[in-house]
Design a protein around this motif. Structure first.
Motif, mmCIF file in Angstrom:
data_model
loop_
_atom_site.group_PDB
_atom_site.id
_atom_site.type_symbol
_atom_site.label_atom_id
_atom_site.label_comp_id
_atom_site.label_asym_id
_atom_site.label_seq_id
_atom_site.Cartn_x
_atom_site.Cartn_y
_atom_site.Cartn_z
ATOM 1 N N VAL A 21 39.893 23.401 39.210
ATOM 2 C CA VAL A 21 40.383 22.853 40.479
ATOM 3 C C VAL A 21 41.108 23.943 41.263
ATOM 4 C CG1 VAL A 21 41.998 21.197 41.518
ATOM 5 C CG2 VAL A 21 40.543 20.492 39.608
ATOM 6 N N VAL A 22 41.967 24.692 40.588
ATOM 7 C CA VAL A 22 42.728 25.752 41.255
ATOM 8 C C VAL A 22 41.793 26.802 41.846
ATOM 9 C CG1 VAL A 22 44.349 27.649 40.840
ATOM 10 C CG2 VAL A 22 44.796 25.406 39.861
ATOM 11 N N VAL A 23 40.808 27.226 41.082
ATOM 12 C CA VAL A 23 39.874 28.263 41.535
ATOM 13 C C VAL A 23 38.991 27.770 42.677
ATOM 14 C CG1 VAL A 23 37.844 29.611 40.809
ATOM 15 C CG2 VAL A 23 39.881 29.547 39.365
ATOM 16 N N ASN A 24 38.575 26.521 42.609
ATOM 17 C CA ASN A 24 37.633 25.999 43.600
ATOM 18 C C ASN A 24 38.284 25.401 44.849
ATOM 19 O OD1 ASN A 24 35.121 26.526 42.259
ATOM 20 N ND2 ASN A 24 35.657 24.908 40.823
ATOM 21 N N ASP A 25 39.525 24.929 44.739
ATOM 22 C CA ASP A 25 40.112 24.156 45.837
ATOM 23 C C ASP A 25 41.344 24.758 46.499
ATOM 24 O OD1 ASP A 25 38.131 22.292 45.336
ATOM 25 O OD2 ASP A 25 39.431 20.943 44.209
ATOM 26 N N LEU A 26 42.099 25.583 45.787
ATOM 27 C CA LEU A 26 43.335 26.128 46.348
ATOM 28 C C LEU A 26 43.019 27.250 47.332
ATOM 29 C CD1 LEU A 26 46.444 26.199 46.353
ATOM 30 C CD2 LEU A 26 46.298 27.883 44.510
ATOM 31 N N VAL A 27 43.391 27.054 48.591
ATOM 32 C CA VAL A 27 43.163 28.054 49.631
ATOM 33 C C VAL A 27 44.294 29.071 49.563
ATOM 34 C CG1 VAL A 27 42.990 28.440 52.113
ATOM 35 C CG2 VAL A 27 41.908 26.431 51.087
ATOM 36 N N LEU A 28 43.921 30.343 49.480
ATOM 37 C CA LEU A 28 44.878 31.431 49.309
ATOM 38 C C LEU A 28 44.992 32.228 50.600
ATOM 39 C CD1 LEU A 28 43.449 32.418 45.841
ATOM 40 C CD2 LEU A 28 45.617 31.233 46.251
ATOM 41 N N SER A 30 46.715 34.801 51.232
ATOM 42 C CA SER A 30 46.703 36.252 51.009
ATOM 43 C C SER A 30 45.288 36.808 50.833
ATOM 44 C CB SER A 30 47.553 36.606 49.794
ATOM 45 O OG SER A 30 47.006 36.045 48.614
ATOM 46 N N LEU A 31 44.314 35.924 50.659
ATOM 47 C CA LEU A 31 42.915 36.344 50.532
ATOM 48 C C LEU A 31 42.102 35.884 51.738
ATOM 49 C CD1 LEU A 31 42.283 35.682 46.733
ATOM 50 C CD2 LEU A 31 42.821 37.856 47.861
ATOM 51 N N GLY A 32 42.753 35.824 52.876
ATOM 52 C CA GLY A 32 42.053 35.481 54.111
ATOM 53 C C GLY A 32 41.726 34.015 54.263
ATOM 54 N N GLY A 33 42.519 33.144 53.631
ATOM 55 C CA GLY A 33 42.271 31.712 53.757
ATOM 56 C C GLY A 33 41.066 31.248 52.963
ATOM 57 N N ARG A 34 40.750 31.982 51.911
ATOM 58 C CA ARG A 34 39.615 31.614 51.043
ATOM 59 C C ARG A 34 40.131 31.078 49.716
ATOM 60 N NH1 ARG A 34 36.443 37.281 51.616
ATOM 61 N NH2 ARG A 34 38.569 37.976 51.271
ATOM 62 N N THR A 35 39.293 30.344 49.041
ATOM 63 C CA THR A 35 39.606 29.953 47.670
ATOM 64 C C THR A 35 39.316 31.148 46.768
ATOM 65 O OG1 THR A 35 37.364 29.204 47.149
ATOM 66 C CG2 THR A 35 38.871 27.567 48.138
ATOM 67 N N ALA A 36 39.781 31.069 45.530
ATOM 68 C CA ALA A 36 39.505 32.138 44.572
ATOM 69 C C ALA A 36 37.993 32.299 44.393
ATOM 70 C CB ALA A 36 40.174 31.834 43.235
ATOM 71 N N ARG A 37 37.291 31.200 44.298
ATOM 72 C CA ARG A 37 35.829 31.237 44.115
ATOM 73 C C ARG A 37 35.165 31.941 45.297
ATOM 74 N NH1 ARG A 37 34.164 30.782 39.863
ATOM 75 N NH2 ARG A 37 34.912 28.737 39.382
ATOM 76 N N GLU A 38 35.590 31.617 46.507
ATOM 77 C CA GLU A 38 35.022 32.248 47.700
ATOM 78 C C GLU A 38 35.353 33.738 47.749
ATOM 79 O OE1 GLU A 38 35.203 28.374 50.702
ATOM 80 O OE2 GLU A 38 36.952 29.697 50.515
ATOM 81 N N ALA A 39 36.574 34.081 47.392
ATOM 82 C CA ALA A 39 36.985 35.486 47.410
ATOM 83 C C ALA A 39 36.177 36.303 46.396
ATOM 84 C CB ALA A 39 38.477 35.602 47.118
ATOM 85 N N LEU A 40 35.991 35.755 45.207
ATOM 86 C CA LEU A 40 35.194 36.454 44.194
ATOM 87 C C LEU A 40 33.754 36.630 44.670
ATOM 88 C CD1 LEU A 40 36.582 34.656 41.033
ATOM 89 C CD2 LEU A 40 36.889 37.083 41.593
ATOM 90 N N ALA A 41 33.198 35.588 45.276
ATOM 91 C CA ALA A 41 31.822 35.662 45.780
ATOM 92 C C ALA A 41 31.698 36.690 46.903
ATOM 93 C CB ALA A 41 31.362 34.287 46.264
ATOM 94 N N ALA A 42 32.794 36.912 47.636
ATOM 95 C CA ALA A 42 32.788 37.880 48.732
ATOM 96 C C ALA A 42 33.052 39.308 48.245
ATOM 97 C CB ALA A 42 33.833 37.485 49.773
ATOM 98 N N GLY A 43 33.264 39.461 46.938
ATOM 99 C CA GLY A 43 33.441 40.795 46.384
ATOM 100 C C GLY A 43 34.869 41.246 46.156
ATOM 101 N N VAL A 44 35.830 40.342 46.326
ATOM 102 C CA VAL A 44 37.224 40.701 46.041
ATOM 103 C C VAL A 44 37.349 40.877 44.528
ATOM 104 C CG1 VAL A 44 39.627 39.961 46.208
ATOM 105 C CG2 VAL A 44 38.026 39.413 48.054
ATOM 106 N N ARG A 45 38.052 41.915 44.133
ATOM 107 C CA ARG A 45 38.205 42.217 42.701
ATOM 108 C C ARG A 45 38.910 41.075 41.983
ATOM 109 N NH1 ARG A 45 41.362 47.688 42.822
ATOM 110 N NH2 ARG A 45 42.752 46.045 42.221
#
Length: 81
Positions: A21-28, A30-45
């Motif tokens: 839930v945290v990875v898929n739903d929490l908007v961050l 500090s990562l441009g308003g993306r979820t962790a899943r979205e940030a990882l898919a966009a290439g964030v380390r």
């Protein structure tokens, strides 16, 4: 931090169910308003995503570093539980 280590860290800190839930739903913010899943898919380390999750969820500093690494006696295959 490898992606597999990121997942281990999330599972250990939040549990496998809530961690998803945290990875898929929490908007961050500090990562441009993306979820962790979205940030990882966009290439964030994964390490950067991990620290952003920790900051957003108030994970204590002592549990942030070294997270996701196998514990002594724990195998790399499977969840180690």
């Amino acid at each position: 931090m490898k992606l597999s280590e990121f997942q281990i860290a999330v599972d250990r800190e939040f549990g496998s169910g809530y961690g998803g839930v945290v990875v898929n739903d929490l908007v961050l913010a500090s990562l441009g308003g993306r979820t962790a899943r979205e940030a990882l898919a966009a290439g964030v380390r994964p390490r950067e995503v991990w620290f952003a999750l920790c900051e957003a969820t108030d994970v204590p500093e002592g549990r942030r570093h070294g997270a996701g690494r196998p514990m002594p006696g724990e195998s790399r295959g499977g969840s180690g539980r």
